[in-house]
Write an enzyme that holds these catalytic residues in place. Sequence first.
Site, PDB file in Angstrom:
ATOM      1  N   TYR A 144      13.080 -31.861 -13.143  1.00 34.84           N
ATOM      2  CA  TYR A 144      14.017 -32.036 -14.255  1.00 34.84           C
ATOM      3  C   TYR A 144      13.818 -33.399 -14.904  1.00 34.84           C
ATOM      4  O   TYR A 144      13.696 -34.408 -14.209  1.00 34.84           O
ATOM      5  CB  TYR A 144      15.464 -31.904 -13.773  1.00 34.84           C
ATOM      6  N   ASP A 225       9.219 -40.246 -13.359  1.00 35.01           N
ATOM      7  CA  ASP A 225      10.613 -40.161 -13.784  1.00 35.01           C
ATOM      8  C   ASP A 225      11.474 -40.651 -12.630  1.00 35.01           C
ATOM      9  O   ASP A 225      11.710 -39.933 -11.657  1.00 35.01           O
ATOM     10  CB  ASP A 225      10.947 -38.715 -14.172  1.00 35.01           C
ATOM     11  N   LYS A 253      20.926 -43.567 -14.917  1.00 35.46           N
ATOM     12  CA  LYS A 253      21.853 -43.599 -13.771  1.00 35.46           C
ATOM     13  C   LYS A 253      22.166 -45.006 -13.253  1.00 35.46           C
ATOM     14  O   LYS A 253      22.931 -45.726 -13.868  1.00 35.46           O
ATOM     15  CB  LYS A 253      21.330 -42.684 -12.663  1.00 35.46           C
TER      16      LYS A 253
END
Length: 416
Positions: A144, A225, A253
């Site tokens: 993702y 990522d 995040k």
Amino acid sequence: MTALTETNNAALLERAERVMPGGVLASFTTPADVAFVVREAHGSTIINEDGRPYVDYVMGSGPLILGHRHPRVVEAIERQLASGTHYYTLNKPAIELAETLVEAIPCAELVKFTSTGAEATFQALRIARAATGRDNIMRFRAGYHGAHDYGVAGATAGIAAGVTDRVLVGEFNDIENTVAQIRENADQLAAVIVEPFQRNIAPAPGFLEALREITRLTGVVLIFDEVVTGFRLGWGGAQGRYGVSPDLATYGKIIGGGLPLGAVAGSRRLMDLASPGHKGGDAVYFSSTLNGNPLAAAAGLATLEVLREPGVYDALESAGARLRIALADAVGDSPKPIFITGVGAMVGLNVGSGDPLLAATHHSSDAAARKKLETEMIRRGAFVNLGARLYVSTEHSDSDIQAAADALRGAVATLV
Ligand code: PMP
């Protein structure tokens, strides 16, 4: 005005349903009988509008590695608040956060901020296309990278066919096929983007190294990522932990400390393409209103300052390890096979069996049974993100770990 009453939760859920698709904020949704609206949170506890506390293992989907309302983060936000919330231009917290990222992240010579993780991966892919003059990108099945078109091509309606055709999909941890796929497609391949620890799947020995080697040989930009793994798997993230350095890395995040902030980090050569001063056919437009927002930068900076203090990562490692052991113990009598994965302060719950390093094991796992387990855990007071990971923070105590194990043990008993 309606007074806050014991029925507040149900009333608010109903109001959300009326004005939001599916009555939710993002994609996270729980069965109606365990759904709740948050009133407040502190430390490792999240409290719903009826006053029921849960041990929180969602932790804002990852950013809150220091728990909710960590005093140092709150203080940093309050200090910045007194000076303004947004300027759209250079500010000290943003510069200091950039300096800290460059110092901590192995591949980082320069960084550029975004507001979300998706924006970071989107821009990193654009830089890779500009740098290589190639159009295609490769990602891995079930990985993702955010909700933009290249991140979810093939997994959602609404993507133009031209985009989907540009996205090659590899199999995480399958070294032989991945290397062959990259080699065969290299002349059109701008980037390989990968979560170095993909969802609940650890990188198999040699996989990240093989990606590094073949992308270097073929001139493909390797993007890690690190939206999840950055500052979670250690001060140097996955790059530091596994000793493999990509060309570009993306963040979100934790670096925003619970406020919206992401970043692309990488080599000077690549990142300079996004400098407004760079002229030429390979100049990349990379801008957004809230980039480097001072409030988010202050929260992120305070978070990183706490994380870099001696012993903090050791404590996080230990808490994650203890949670994995407690959960593995709790599933001992399960009628369905369950295995626990994860590393450091990140824990995965999987229903199925097989080699945990094989992507196929995860793809063939029993998603419905897992959702049932997770729902039952929420019912028992452990708030978990369905189908995702359990995120551990510095605030999770032994009794919080025990609460998760007890919730899972009770949940397992409901499986047939
Ligand atoms: N990359 C990874 C690995 C992620 O897990 C996520 C979000 N969970 C993203 C990118 C997208 O980040 P955001 O939700 O901030 O857009």
